[in-house]
Design an enzyme around this catalytic site. Sequence first.
Site, PDB file in Angstrom:
ATOM      1  N   LYS A   1       0.953   5.476   0.487  1.00 54.07           N
ATOM      2  CA  LYS A   1       0.198   6.640   0.931  1.00 54.07           C
ATOM      3  C   LYS A   1       0.190   7.669  -0.185  1.00 54.07           C
ATOM      4  CE  LYS A   1      -0.754   5.485   5.212  1.00 54.07           C
ATOM      5  NZ  LYS A   1      -2.134   5.446   5.742  1.00 54.07           N
TER       6      LYS A   1
ATOM      7  N   LYS B   1       0.874  -1.180   0.000  1.00 53.60           N
ATOM      8  CA  LYS B   1       0.000   0.000   0.000  1.00 53.60           C
ATOM      9  C   LYS B   1       0.903   1.219   0.000  1.00 53.60           C
ATOM     10  CE  LYS B   1      -2.520   1.935   3.897  1.00 53.60           C
ATOM     11  NZ  LYS B   1      -3.552   1.641   4.943  1.00 53.60           N
TER      12      LYS B   1
ATOM     13  N   ASP C   1     -11.795   3.669   5.711  1.00 58.68           N
ATOM     14  CA  ASP C   1     -11.060   3.440   6.963  1.00 58.68           C
ATOM     15  C   ASP C   1     -11.655   4.404   8.002  1.00 58.68           C
ATOM     16  OD1 ASP C   1      -9.198   3.572   9.057  1.00 58.68           O
ATOM     17  OD2 ASP C   1      -7.422   3.745   7.813  1.00 58.68           O
TER      18      ASP C   1
ATOM     19  N   GLU D   1      -8.195   3.801  -0.737  1.00 60.21           N
ATOM     20  CA  GLU D   1      -8.646   3.920   0.658  1.00 60.21           C
ATOM     21  C   GLU D   1      -8.845   5.383   1.055  1.00 60.21           C
ATOM     22  OE1 GLU D   1      -6.011   1.711   3.222  1.00 60.21           O
ATOM     23  OE2 GLU D   1      -6.801   2.596   5.063  1.00 60.21           O
TER      24      GLU D   1
ATOM     25  N   LYS E   1     -10.307  -1.626  11.949  1.00 59.06           N
ATOM     26  CA  LYS E   1      -9.273  -1.436  12.978  1.00 59.06           C
ATOM     27  C   LYS E   1      -9.988  -1.439  14.316  1.00 59.06           C
ATOM     28  CE  LYS E   1      -6.290   1.625  10.246  1.00 59.06           C
ATOM     29  NZ  LYS E   1      -5.865   3.034  10.045  1.00 59.06           N
TER      30      LYS E   1
ATOM     31  N   GLY F   1      -3.969  -1.300  10.221  1.00 60.38           N
ATOM     32  CA  GLY F   1      -3.010  -1.193  11.322  1.00 60.38           C
ATOM     33  C   GLY F   1      -2.772   0.256  11.667  1.00 60.38           C
TER      34      GLY F   1
HETATM   35  O1  OSB Z   1      -4.571   4.992   7.515  1.00 59.03           O
HETATM   36  O2  OSB Z   1      -4.095   2.945   7.547  1.00 59.03           O
HETATM   37  C1  OSB Z   1      -3.873   4.093   7.947  1.00 59.03           C
HETATM   38  C2  OSB Z   1      -0.840   4.135  10.293  1.00 59.03           C
HETATM   39  C3  OSB Z   1      -1.231   5.087  11.205  1.00 59.03           C
HETATM   40  C4  OSB Z   1      -2.444   5.719  11.021  1.00 59.03           C
HETATM   41  C5  OSB Z   1      -3.265   5.403   9.936  1.00 59.03           C
HETATM   42  C6  OSB Z   1      -2.888   4.422   9.036  1.00 59.03           C
HETATM   43  C7  OSB Z   1      -1.634   3.800   9.195  1.00 59.03           C
HETATM   44  C8  OSB Z   1      -1.077   2.816   8.261  1.00 59.03           C
HETATM   45  C9  OSB Z   1      -0.084   1.825   8.841  1.00 59.03           C
HETATM   46  O3  OSB Z   1      -1.307   2.809   7.083  1.00 59.03           O
HETATM   47  C10 OSB Z   1      -0.427   0.407   8.617  1.00 59.03           C
HETATM   48  C11 OSB Z   1       0.379  -0.526   9.501  1.00 59.03           C
HETATM   49  O4  OSB Z   1       0.208  -0.523  10.736  1.00 59.03           O
HETATM   50  O5  OSB Z   1       1.204  -1.265   8.953  1.00 59.03           O
HETATM   51 MG    MG Z   2      -6.000   4.098   6.198  1.00 57.28          MG
END
Ligand code: OSB
Ligand code: MG
Length: 370
Positions: A163, A161, A238, A213, A262, A290
Site C-alpha cells: 500500500k 502488493k 479498482d 493500482e 471485486k 480482495g
Molecule cells: O484496495 O485492494 C484494496 C482491503 C480492503 C479494502 C481495499 C483493498 C484491500 C486489500 C486487501 O488490498 C487485499 C486482500 O484481501 O488480501
Molecule cells: Mg485496491
Amino acid sequence: MKIDRIELFLLRLPYVHFFETSFGRAYDRTFSLIRVEAGGLTGWGEGVAEERPLYSGETTETAWHVMKDFLIPLIFEKKITGPEEFARAASVYRGNRMAKAGLELALWDLAAKAAGKPLSALLGGTRTEIEAGVSCGIEDSLPDLVARVGSYLDQGYRRVKIKIKPGWDTAACAAVREKYPDIMLQVDANGAYKVEDMETLAALDAFNLLLVEQPFAPYDLWDHAKLQKRMKTPLCLDESILSADTARAAVEMGSCRIVNIKVGRVGGPVEAVKIHDLCQKAGIPVWCGGMLESGIGRAHNLHLASLPNFSLPADLSASRRYYREDIIDPFIELSGPGKIRVPDGLGIGVNPVASRIEKATLRREEFRPS
Ligand code: OSB
Ligand code: MG
C-alpha cells in the site's frame, strides 16, 4: 426452488496484524454474512461493506438497511429463486452494490449446491488452482515493511502488493526493491493522490512494478488516462470500476491497462463475469481483488478467479494471513508456492463453523416470506 428463509449476521473479527492503507489503520474487520435456505439446502454469501465509508460510500449499516428493507422483500415478493434473476430484479435499485453482491453470492452458492456442482463450474471457471498474492499494509517503518514482505515470501507468496500514499511511496518501493530486486511487486494507493502528484507517480516507473493500482479518486477516469500516457508501468483500476460500463469507459479512454475485479464493488458475480468477458475481448488482463474477507467471501473469490482471463495473481491469501480463527473448516491454505486450490466440493466448497460465527456475531436477524 423457493427461498424459505434468509438470515443476516453482522460479525467482527480481529486481524492477526493491523492493516493500514491510505485511509488509516484497522485492527479488525466488521462485515456481514448472508445465509439463504431453500428446500433443505443452505447458501452463504459475504457482504464486504466496511464500518466506515472509506473505500466505498456503503457501510455495514447502509448495506444492512438496503438488504433488509429493499432486497430481501424483493426476493420474497417476486418469488426469486436464482442469482441471475435476482441480479436483474435488483438492478432497479441504484448503487448499493455491496448489499446486492452479498445476497447474490449466497444465491450462487445455493444454486451450485442445487446443481450438485462446485460454484466455479457455474461461473465458467477453467482453473483448478489460482495464483495467490499478498497485500501488505503501511507499516510503522521501512525496516518493518521489508521484514513483513520477507515473512510473506518465506511463507511461500510469490507476488507482493504494498500500500502506498503520499510520503510512503518511492522510499517504500526502494526499500523493498533493494532487498528483493526480482520479486513480483505492485503498489496500491486507494485513490490517495491528486493530479499535482503526476511527477511522483510517474517516477514509480523506476521500480519494475507489475502495476500501479488506483492512484487517483474513483470518479477520475480522465486523470488516470493522462497519467497512463506518461507511464510505462500499467495502471490498474479498482475503486473506479463499478460496472461493465465503467470498465468499458476506462478501457476505451486508456485510463488503465489492467482491471481489478471485486464482486462486492461491482454488485455481484453476474456483473463481475461481464467485466471479465469484456476485458478478455479487449485484451485487458484482470485479477481478483480482495477486501480481507473471511473464509466465506474468500472461497467465493477463489471460484471467480478460476475464470480464464484472471491472468495476474490475486489478492487472495491463506486464512492465517488474515485471521487466527477464520470461520470456515478447513482453513484456506497455500497448495504450493504462491498457489491456492479452488475448492472442489459443492457450492463454495468450504464449511462455515457455527460456533465461530456465533462467537464473532454482533447482531443477527432472520426473514421469511410473509
Ligand atoms: O484496495 O485492494 C484494496 C482491503 C480492503 C479494502 C481495499 C483493498 C484491500 C486489500 C486487501 O488490498 C487485499 C486482500 O484481501 O488480501
Ligand atoms: Mg485496491
